[in-house]
Design a protein around this motif. Structure first.
Motif, PDB file in Angstrom:
ATOM      1  N   ARG A  36       0.735  -1.158   0.058  1.00 14.01           N
ATOM      2  CA  ARG A  36       0.243   0.045   0.097  1.00 14.01           C
ATOM      3  C   ARG A  36       0.926   1.209   0.085  1.00 14.01           C
TER       4      ARG A  36
ATOM      5  N   ARG B 207     -13.140   2.639  -5.532  1.00 13.89           N
ATOM      6  CA  ARG B 207     -13.148   2.658  -4.330  1.00 13.89           C
ATOM      7  C   ARG B 207     -11.617   3.066  -3.616  1.00 13.89           C
ATOM      8  N   THR B 208     -10.704   1.922  -4.162  1.00 13.34           N
ATOM      9  CA  THR B 208      -9.591   2.265  -3.309  1.00 13.34           C
ATOM     10  C   THR B 208      -8.877   3.422  -3.749  1.00 13.34           C
TER      11      THR B 208
ATOM     12  N   TYR C 289     -10.448   6.379  -3.731  1.00 11.15           N
ATOM     13  CA  TYR C 289     -10.795   7.369  -3.027  1.00 11.15           C
ATOM     14  C   TYR C 289     -10.295   7.282  -1.706  1.00 11.15           C
ATOM     15  N   ARG C 290     -10.053   5.940  -1.217  1.00 11.96           N
ATOM     16  CA  ARG C 290      -9.425   5.724   0.107  1.00 11.96           C
ATOM     17  C   ARG C 290      -8.086   6.111   0.180  1.00 11.96           C
ATOM     18  N   ASP C 291      -7.369   5.917  -0.891  1.00 11.48           N
ATOM     19  CA  ASP C 291      -6.029   6.422  -0.983  1.00 11.48           C
ATOM     20  C   ASP C 291      -5.802   7.828  -1.107  1.00 11.48           C
TER      21      ASP C 291
ATOM     22  N   ALA D 109      -8.053  10.068   0.195  1.00 12.32           N
ATOM     23  CA  ALA D 109      -8.327  10.429   1.655  1.00 12.32           C
ATOM     24  C   ALA D 109      -7.113  10.514   2.616  1.00 12.32           C
ATOM     25  N   THR D 110      -6.375   9.203   2.397  1.00  8.21           N
ATOM     26  CA  THR D 110      -5.030   8.940   3.319  1.00  8.21           C
ATOM     27  C   THR D 110      -4.247   9.941   3.115  1.00  8.21           C
TER      28      THR D 110
END
Length: 233
Positions: A3, A35-36, A38-40, A42-43
């Protein structure tokens, strides 16, 4: 791919784009789901990355954001070294020292296990393009291009005829083993490509030209229609 590596690659992709990039495009580049992405995103934002945008509109990395020192793969290092080696060996040596200094600076920030001990361990530049020696200083031409100054030149054509012209220099390239200056020629009222080794005298003028160089470059590319211009003297 871990990641952490994916997050770094995501930053790299965003860094290469001047305009917003869709989450779908980013997902395709990294072979993950939207979706991944979007999460990345945000991180990265919570960790201080200056990423602007939102779902449906795309994302862009602010140009003021500075990435940490880059980690190059051995393949990337090999490509950089080969390119620098090729540049440093060309006639006139215009960028020889710059190429060597760039590689030295890159090597200085790499971990020990990523340093290349010999620049030609696996591949090497086997030949050198023979470029005619120049009688003018290329730095003067680069300065004129950068600041959009007109120039007065004495040019020797293929038939040995010398002429004086006022030109608007916009680009230096290497075509058919010659350095070539792309410029708008006031004398011919058209774009012309001048071999630098045939420019006998160069005088940068104080007068600037319009429109902007980028617009002239686009017009030249449209006229040529191809990446390799026709040499017209």
């Amino acid at each position: 791919m871990s990641r952490s590596q994916r997050l770094f690659d995501l930053l790299q992709i965003l860094r290469c784009h001047k305009y917003p990039v869709s989450a779908e495009h980013l997902a395709e580049q990294l072979n993950v789901s939207v979706r991944t992405i979007y999460r990345d995103i945000a991180t990265l934002q919570t960790q201080g990355a200056e990423i602007e945008g939102e779902a449906g509109l795309g994302y862009i990395l602010k140009p003021t954001f500075t990435l940490p020192p880059l980690m190059f793969s051995m393949e990337e290092l090999e490509a950089l070294l080969l390119g620098a080696d090729w540049i440093s060996k060309q006639a006139n040596g215009e960028f020889s020292e710059s190429a060597k200094n760039a590689i030295a600076k890159i090597s200085a920030v790499l971990p020990a296990d990523h340093k290349v001990k010999h620049s030609q361990e696996v591949m090497r530049v086997a030949s050198i393009i023979e470029v005619p020696e120049l009688t003018i200083d290329m730095s003067d031409i680069r300065k004129a291009i950068k600041h959009q100054y007109k120039a007065n030149i004495n040019y020797l054509d293929l038939k040995g005829n010398s002429s004086s012209r006022v030109i608007w220099p916009i680009l230096i390239g290497m075509f058919q083993q010659h350095y070539v200056l792309v410029a708008w020629c006031e004398t011919r009222n058209a774009f012309r490509n001048f071999r630098l080794d045939r420019i006998e005298d160069w005088q940068t003028l104080e007068q600037k030209y319009l429109p902007h160089r980028s617009e002239l470059l686009k017009k030249w590319q449209q006229e040529e229609g191809i990446s390799q211009p026709k040499l017209r003297y």
